[in-house]
Design a protein around this motif. Structure first.
Motif, PDB file in Angstrom:
ATOM      1  N   GLY A   5      37.057   2.290  -3.742  1.00  0.00           N
ATOM      2  CA  GLY A   5      38.227   1.327  -3.579  1.00  0.00           C
ATOM      3  C   GLY A   5      38.501   1.215  -1.938  1.00  0.00           C
ATOM      4  O   GLY A   5      39.361   0.666  -1.672  1.00  0.00           O
ATOM      5  N   GLN A   6      37.717   1.955  -1.264  1.00  0.00           N
ATOM      6  CA  GLN A   6      38.193   1.953   0.328  1.00  0.00           C
ATOM      7  C   GLN A   6      37.242   1.157   1.175  1.00  0.00           C
ATOM      8  O   GLN A   6      35.981   1.490   1.278  1.00  0.00           O
ATOM      9  CB  GLN A   6      38.296   3.430   0.868  1.00  0.00           C
ATOM     10  N   THR A   7      37.846   0.223   1.665  1.00  0.00           N
ATOM     11  CA  THR A   7      37.023  -1.025   2.371  1.00  0.00           C
ATOM     12  C   THR A   7      36.301  -0.114   3.701  1.00  0.00           C
ATOM     13  O   THR A   7      35.037  -0.292   3.659  1.00  0.00           O
ATOM     14  CB  THR A   7      38.004  -1.926   2.883  1.00  0.00           C
ATOM     15  N   TRP A   8      37.012   0.735   4.204  1.00  0.00           N
ATOM     16  CA  TRP A   8      36.368   1.115   5.475  1.00  0.00           C
ATOM     17  C   TRP A   8      35.203   2.180   4.986  1.00  0.00           C
ATOM     18  O   TRP A   8      34.033   2.251   5.602  1.00  0.00           O
ATOM     19  CB  TRP A   8      37.246   1.947   6.288  1.00  0.00           C
ATOM     20  N   TRP A   9      35.324   2.834   4.071  1.00  0.00           N
ATOM     21  CA  TRP A   9      34.318   3.728   3.438  1.00  0.00           C
ATOM     22  C   TRP A   9      32.941   2.912   3.097  1.00  0.00           C
ATOM     23  O   TRP A   9      31.966   3.281   3.090  1.00  0.00           O
ATOM     24  CB  TRP A   9      34.690   4.720   2.431  1.00  0.00           C
TER      25      TRP A   9
END
Length: 258
Positions: A5-9
Motif C-alpha cells: 500500500g506504499q506508493t513510493w515503495w
C-alpha cells in the motif's frame, strides 16, 4: 502486505524491475565479470537522486567516493578486459556452486543475524548480494534457452533457480533495509553482488582477465577502489544522518538515534 500500500515503495520496486530487465539484456550480450562490477555505480547514481528527491546531504566524502568508484571501474574495465569464456558450465559445476553459496548464506544468517541492527543489516545485505550474484550468473543460460522457446526455458532447471535466488535476494534486501541501517545494507549488497558475479564468471564461465600480469594487478586494484568507494559513500550517509539529530535531544531521550 503494508508495503504493497506504499506508493513510493511500489515505484521503487517498479524501477528495480526495470533495472533487472536492462541487466538481463546486458548479460545476454556481455560477460558476467564485466557487467556485475558496473552495478557498483548504483551508489553513484543514488547521490543526485537522493539530493533532488529526498533532500539528502551530499558532502565531500560522497563526492570523493563517487569519483573513486568511477576511476576504479574504468581501470578494471580497461585493463582487465575479461575475455574467453564458455556458455555452458556443467550441471556438476552449477550444483557445487549453488550448494556452496547456499551453505554460506545459511551460516551467515544463523550465526550473524543476532546482535545489533547494523549487524543484522550487514548480514542480510551480504546474503542478498550473494543471491543477486547467483541469479545474475543464471540469467545468461536462462535467456539462451528463452531464445529457442518458452517451452525450452521452462524445461531446464536454471530458470527456476534463477527465480528462487532473485526473489530470495529481493526479500532479504528488504529485510536488510527494514532495519533502518542503510550504510551497512547498501555497502554489503554493493560489494557482495559483484564479487560473487566475478568469481562465478571466472570459475564457471572461464572468463579470464587480460594479460600481461600487470594488467591484472591494475584491474584488481581498480575493482578494489570501486568497492571501497561504495563503502565510503554508504558510511558517509550514515554519519551525516546521525549528525542531523542534536546530541542534547538524544541525551534526554526525546529523539531516538536513527
Amino acid at each position: 502486505m503494508r508495503l504493497v500500500g506504499q506508493t513510493w515503495w511500489l515505484l521503487g520496486t517498479l524501477a528495480l524491475l526495470v533495472g533487472y530487465a536492462f541487466q538481463a539484456g546486458a548479460l545476454d550480450r556481455g560477460r558476467l565479470s564485466v557487467i556485475q562490477p558496473l552495478l557498483v555505480t548504483t551508489v553513484v547514481f543514488a547521490l543526485p537522486l537522493g539530493y533532488f528527491l529526498t533532500k539528502q546531504l551530499v558532502g565531500r566524502r560522497e563526492v570523493i567516493g563517487a569519483v573513486v568508484i568511477l576511476i576504479g571501474l574504468a581501470l578494471f574495465i580497461y585493463y582487465g578486459d575479461p575475455a574467453g569464456g564458455t556458455e555452458s558450465p556443467s550441471n556438476r559445476q552449477w550444483a557445487m556452486t549453488i550448494i556452496l553459496l547456499t551453505v554460506i548464506s545459511v551460516l551467515l544468517i544463523v550465526v550473524g543475524s543476532g546482535g545489533s541492527l547494523s549487524k543484522k543489516a550487514a548480514v542480510y545485505g551480504t546474503v542478498a548480494g550473494i543471491m543477486f550474484g547467483l541469479s545474475a550468473a543464471l540469467t545468461a543460460p536462462t535467456l539462451d534457452f528463452l531464445h529457442e522457446s518458452v517451452g525450452t526455458m521452462l524445461s531446464h532447471w536454471e530458470c527456476y533457480v534463477l527465480a528462487i535466488a532473485g526473489v530470495g535476494g529481493f526479500v532479504l534486501q528488504q529485510v536488510s533495509l527494514g532495519t533502518g541501517r542503510l550504510a551497512p545494507s547498501v555497502a554489503t549488497v554493493s560489494v557482495a553482488n559483484p564479487i560473487v558475479g566475478i568469481l562465478i564468471g571466472i570459475l564457471l564461465f572461464d572468463e579470464r582477465l587480460s594479460r600481461p600480469a600487470w594488467h591484472v594487478v591494475v584491474a584488481v586494484v581498480g575493482l578494489s577502489l570501486a568497492l571501497v568507494g561504495a563503502v565510503v559513500i554508504s558510511l558517509a550517509h550514515e554519519v551525516a544522518k546521525g549528525d542531523d539529530v542534536p546530541s542534547a535531544d538524544i541525551a534526554d531521550g526525546s529523539v531516538a538515534p536513527a
